[in-house]
Design a protein around this motif. Structure first.
Motif, PDB file in Angstrom:
ATOM      1  N   SER A  11       0.825  -1.178  -0.057  1.00  0.00           N
ATOM      2  CA  SER A  11      -0.010   0.104   0.033  1.00  0.00           C
ATOM      3  C   SER A  11       1.020   1.279   0.031  1.00  0.00           C
ATOM      4  N   ALA A  12       1.944   1.316   0.698  1.00  0.00           N
ATOM      5  CA  ALA A  12       2.839   2.397   0.832  1.00  0.00           C
ATOM      6  C   ALA A  12       3.593   2.330  -0.506  1.00  0.00           C
ATOM      7  N   ALA A  13       3.777   1.475  -1.346  1.00  0.00           N
ATOM      8  CA  ALA A  13       4.411   1.709  -2.538  1.00  0.00           C
ATOM      9  C   ALA A  13       3.464   2.011  -3.762  1.00  0.00           C
ATOM     10  N   LEU A  14       2.114   2.164  -3.367  1.00  0.00           N
ATOM     11  CA  LEU A  14       1.166   2.415  -4.271  1.00  0.00           C
ATOM     12  C   LEU A  14       0.309   3.919  -4.165  1.00  0.00           C
ATOM     13  N   THR A  15       0.600   4.488  -2.942  1.00  0.00           N
ATOM     14  CA  THR A  15       0.063   5.603  -2.874  1.00  0.00           C
ATOM     15  C   THR A  15       0.958   6.526  -1.587  1.00  0.00           C
ATOM     16  N   ARG A  16       1.019   7.787  -1.686  1.00  0.00           N
ATOM     17  CA  ARG A  16       1.727   8.549  -1.002  1.00  0.00           C
ATOM     18  C   ARG A  16       0.929   9.112   0.157  1.00  0.00           C
ATOM     19  N   THR A  17      -0.283   8.758   0.184  1.00  0.00           N
ATOM     20  CA  THR A  17      -0.982   9.199   1.304  1.00  0.00           C
ATOM     21  C   THR A  17      -1.607   7.997   2.091  1.00  0.00           C
ATOM     22  N   GLY A  18      -2.266   8.164   3.186  1.00  0.00           N
ATOM     23  CA  GLY A  18      -2.988   7.139   3.920  1.00  0.00           C
ATOM     24  C   GLY A  18      -2.010   6.689   5.051  1.00  0.00           C
ATOM     25  N   PRO A  19      -2.553   5.528   6.059  1.00  0.00           N
ATOM     26  CA  PRO A  19      -1.843   5.227   7.054  1.00  0.00           C
ATOM     27  C   PRO A  19      -0.849   4.384   6.775  1.00  0.00           C
ATOM     28  N   PRO A  20      -0.900   3.320   5.497  1.00  0.00           N
ATOM     29  CA  PRO A  20       0.255   2.440   5.436  1.00  0.00           C
ATOM     30  C   PRO A  20       1.712   3.584   4.927  1.00  0.00           C
ATOM     31  N   ARG A  21       1.394   4.439   4.187  1.00  0.00           N
ATOM     32  CA  ARG A  21       2.577   5.276   3.892  1.00  0.00           C
ATOM     33  C   ARG A  21       2.960   6.000   4.961  1.00  0.00           C
ATOM     34  N   GLY A  22       2.129   6.540   5.725  1.00  0.00           N
ATOM     35  CA  GLY A  22       2.315   7.239   7.131  1.00  0.00           C
ATOM     36  C   GLY A  22       3.220   6.596   8.045  1.00  0.00           C
ATOM     37  N   VAL A  23       2.877   5.026   8.158  1.00  0.00           N
ATOM     38  CA  VAL A  23       3.744   4.236   9.036  1.00  0.00           C
ATOM     39  C   VAL A  23       5.203   4.179   8.538  1.00  0.00           C
ATOM     40  N   VAL A  24       5.390   3.977   7.143  1.00  0.00           N
ATOM     41  CA  VAL A  24       6.716   3.709   6.741  1.00  0.00           C
ATOM     42  C   VAL A  24       7.312   5.280   6.655  1.00  0.00           C
ATOM     43  N   ASP A  25       6.644   6.422   6.432  1.00  0.00           N
ATOM     44  CA  ASP A  25       7.388   7.537   6.723  1.00  0.00           C
ATOM     45  C   ASP A  25       7.677   7.893   8.224  1.00  0.00           C
ATOM     46  N   LEU A  26       6.915   7.273   9.113  1.00  0.00           N
ATOM     47  CA  LEU A  26       7.189   7.661  10.676  1.00  0.00           C
ATOM     48  C   LEU A  26       8.312   6.690  10.998  1.00  0.00           C
ATOM     49  N   VAL A  27       8.644   5.464  10.482  1.00  0.00           N
ATOM     50  CA  VAL A  27       9.506   4.464  10.857  1.00  0.00           C
ATOM     51  C   VAL A  27      10.814   5.190  10.316  1.00  0.00           C
ATOM     52  N   ARG A  28      10.847   6.042   9.061  1.00  0.00           N
ATOM     53  CA  ARG A  28      12.076   6.593   8.729  1.00  0.00           C
ATOM     54  C   ARG A  28      12.306   7.820   9.565  1.00  0.00           C
ATOM     55  N   ALA A  29      11.330   8.652   9.686  1.00  0.00           N
ATOM     56  CA  ALA A  29      11.392   9.947  10.458  1.00  0.00           C
ATOM     57  C   ALA A  29      11.920   9.641  11.764  1.00  0.00           C
ATOM     58  N   THR A  30      11.727   8.692  12.490  1.00  0.00           N
ATOM     59  CA  THR A  30      12.201   8.399  13.847  1.00  0.00           C
ATOM     60  C   THR A  30      13.675   7.535  13.853  1.00  0.00           C
ATOM     61  N   ASN A  31      14.000   7.489  13.130  1.00  0.00           N
ATOM     62  CA  ASN A  31      15.216   6.515  12.653  1.00  0.00           C
ATOM     63  C   ASN A  31      14.993   4.866  13.140  1.00  0.00           C
ATOM     64  N   GLY A  32      13.744   4.599  12.843  1.00  0.00           N
ATOM     65  CA  GLY A  32      13.310   3.373  13.323  1.00  0.00           C
ATOM     66  C   GLY A  32      14.017   2.102  12.310  1.00  0.00           C
ATOM     67  N   VAL A  33      14.058   0.939  12.866  1.00  0.00           N
ATOM     68  CA  VAL A  33      14.765  -0.188  12.040  1.00  0.00           C
ATOM     69  C   VAL A  33      13.705  -0.740  11.427  1.00  0.00           C
ATOM     70  N   LEU A  34      13.667  -0.995  10.123  1.00  0.00           N
ATOM     71  CA  LEU A  34      12.877  -1.914   9.297  1.00  0.00           C
ATOM     72  C   LEU A  34      13.625  -3.066   9.425  1.00  0.00           C
ATOM     73  N   LEU A  35      12.757  -4.080   9.673  1.00  0.00           N
ATOM     74  CA  LEU A  35      13.156  -5.407   9.738  1.00  0.00           C
ATOM     75  C   LEU A  35      12.543  -6.557   8.447  1.00  0.00           C
ATOM     76  N   LEU A  36      13.417  -6.921   7.623  1.00  0.00           N
ATOM     77  CA  LEU A  36      12.924  -7.929   6.735  1.00  0.00           C
ATOM     78  C   LEU A  36      13.876  -9.256   6.622  1.00  0.00           C
ATOM     79  N   SER A  37      13.259 -10.341   6.346  1.00  0.00           N
ATOM     80  CA  SER A  37      13.905 -11.419   6.083  1.00  0.00           C
ATOM     81  C   SER A  37      13.876 -11.732   4.578  1.00  0.00           C
ATOM     82  N   ASP A  38      14.678 -12.534   4.154  1.00  0.00           N
ATOM     83  CA  ASP A  38      14.828 -13.254   2.730  1.00  0.00           C
ATOM     84  C   ASP A  38      13.300 -13.478   2.473  1.00  0.00           C
ATOM     85  N   GLU A  39      12.439 -14.121   3.095  1.00  0.00           N
ATOM     86  CA  GLU A  39      11.176 -14.880   2.667  1.00  0.00           C
ATOM     87  C   GLU A  39      10.109 -13.725   2.651  1.00  0.00           C
TER      88      GLU A  39
END
Length: 152
Positions: A15-43
């Motif tokens: 959802s964040a990749a598809l739109t620049r507005t809305g809660p999903p995008r807001g969360v991605v931006d919040l993680v970045r703005a607060t220097n949070g760490v996004l965790l991913l696995s290969d899977e």
């Protein structure tokens, strides 16, 4: 609520990749703005890449823009190894998200998936929606600087 280390569900990231507005995008931006760490696995990343780059979303955002967004996420994320454990989610495909959260010692899992939300808290990890995450962090709108803009 701490959110230094965060796992974002595939649906949130798509959802964040598809739109620049809305809660999903807001969360991605919040993680970045607060220097949070996004965790991913290969899977989890493989699923994200496969679903995000599919032709299904071509009518919303160009493939090149989606690929840049996914690539940027890969570049800024902390990678967590997982083993494919069965953790009891009603949707077994979501077990990889739970395992990434556990192995990455996440503070928070943000998703829109009902099967994951029903498991909150999971081993002490809160599982909440993007809207709830923003509300808990006093955010009404996405941060001005975002990953999507940097991907251009």
């Amino acid at each position: 609520m701490r959110a230094d280390r965060v796992v974002l569900g595939t649906n949130v990231l798509i959802s964040a990749a598809l739109t620049r507005t809305g809660p999903p995008r807001g969360v991605v931006d919040l993680v970045r703005a607060t220097n949070g760490v996004l965790l991913l696995s290969d899977e989890t990343f493989a699923e994200l890449r496969h679903r995000t780059l599919g032709s299904k979303f071509d009518r919303y955002v160009g493939r090149e823009s989606r690929a840049a967004f996914v690539g940027l996420l890969a570049a800024v994320a902390e990678w967590v190894p997982i083993a494919g454990a069965r953790l009891g989610c009603r949707d077994p495909a979501d077990d990889k998200i739970l395992e990434t959260a556990l192995m990455g010692r996440t503070d928070l899992l943000v998703t829109g998936a009902p099967d994951l939300l029903a498991m909150s808290p999971f081993h002490g990890i809160p599982i909440i929606t993007p809207a709830r995450c923003l509300a808990l962090h006093g955010q009404g709108s996405p941060a001005a600087t975002d990953l999507h803009e940097r991907a251009r």
